[in-house]
Design a protein around this motif. Structure first.
Motif, short mmCIF file in Angstrom:
data_model
loop_
_atom_site.label_atom_id
_atom_site.label_comp_id
_atom_site.label_asym_id
_atom_site.label_seq_id
_atom_site.Cartn_x
_atom_site.Cartn_y
_atom_site.Cartn_z
N THR A 60 0.85 -1.19 0.00
CA THR A 60 0.00 0.00 0.00
C THR A 60 0.88 1.24 0.00
OG1 THR A 60 -1.73 -1.16 1.25
CG2 THR A 60 -1.80 1.25 1.25
N PRO A 61 0.64 2.21 -0.89
CA PRO A 61 1.45 3.44 -0.87
C PRO A 61 1.48 4.06 0.52
CG PRO A 61 0.04 3.39 -2.80
CD PRO A 61 -0.38 2.23 -1.95
N ALA A 62 2.62 4.62 0.90
CA ALA A 62 2.82 5.12 2.25
C ALA A 62 1.74 6.11 2.68
CB ALA A 62 4.20 5.75 2.38
N ASP A 63 1.33 6.99 1.74
CA ASP A 63 0.35 8.00 2.12
C ASP A 63 -1.08 7.46 2.20
OD1 ASP A 63 0.02 7.58 -0.56
OD2 ASP A 63 0.12 9.69 -1.15
N GLU A 64 -1.25 6.19 1.89
CA GLU A 64 -2.58 5.58 1.97
C GLU A 64 -2.69 4.55 3.09
OE1 GLU A 64 -3.75 4.00 -1.81
OE2 GLU A 64 -3.05 5.77 -2.93
#
Length: 219
Positions: A60-64
């Motif tokens: 999962t992308p870090a900002d998500e």
């Protein structure tokens, strides 16, 4: 210079891998008095168990990432930082059932992290981030697995360590293997430990000879 020293034996006072790893660190510190050691005992501070939340978070992308995802990754993040902050690496472990002990496998699972210890390029290549670090794997084996012995083909530890750490950038690992120990006669055990100490002392000399000029320039 900072050395990350990782012990993975479940034994304490009776562990040969722990005794030999201390011997190596002492040899290196004698030659490099400014040596700093970051010590990790996986029997006392085990790596996190890989859960579904952890696995999902890594993709999962870090900002998500949710708070739960970030919490699941936090111990792994810390282990990766300690790895990347080190200038040299020492990993000591016994062989368990022909390969690495469970504690060290959990550690490997925690530190092989996309975007941290390896990155994927736009061309589809994977680039490890641990290049340039002197790395020593110190292993103890119950039987003799050297070339030409009956058990040589059963050594799954050496290739698995080369593969896992090669993927994250360790391109020239060194190995000192104390063997045979557990299932050997007393004379064979003593010979194996003497050989290992001789190799460790030589490795410490080589590391110090290479690293001392760089430390002098930095000072």
């Amino acid at each position: 210079m900072k050395l990350l020293h990782v012990d993975a034996s479940p034994r304490s006072a009776t562990s040969s891998s722990r005794a030999l790893s201390r011997f190596f660190v002492d040899q290196l510190r004698r030659r490099l008095p400014a040596l700093s050691v970051d010590y990790l005992d996986l029997a006392v501070e085990p790596a996190p168990v890989i859960t579904e939340t952890f696995t999902t978070a890594t993709y999962t992308p870090a900002d998500e990432r949710t708070d739960a995802m970030q919490g699941a990754l936090a111990p792994s993040d810390a282990l990766c930082r300690r790895l990347l902050d080190a200038d040299a690496l020492l990993f000591a472990m016994p062989m368990h059932n022909w390969t690495m002990p469970a504690a060290f496998k959990a550690y490997v699972d925690a530190i092989v992290r996309g975007g941290i210890t390896y990155v994927a390029t736009e061309e589809g290549r994977y680039v490890g981030q641990l290049g340039g670090r002197r790395t020593l794997f110190l292993t103890t084996r119950g039987v003799d697995l050297r070339a030409g012995t009956p058990f040589a083909a059963m050594d799954m530890l050496t290739p698995s360590l080369r593969a896992a750490f090669g993927f994250i950038g360790v391109d020239a690992p060194e190995f000192v293997d104390a063997q045979p120990l557990q299932f050997a006669h007393e004379i064979e055990r003593a010979d194996a430990l003497r050989r290992a100490k001789r190799e460790l002392a030589e490795t410490a000399r080589n590391w110090a000879d290479e690293l001392r000029p760089a430390l002098s320039r930095a000072g």
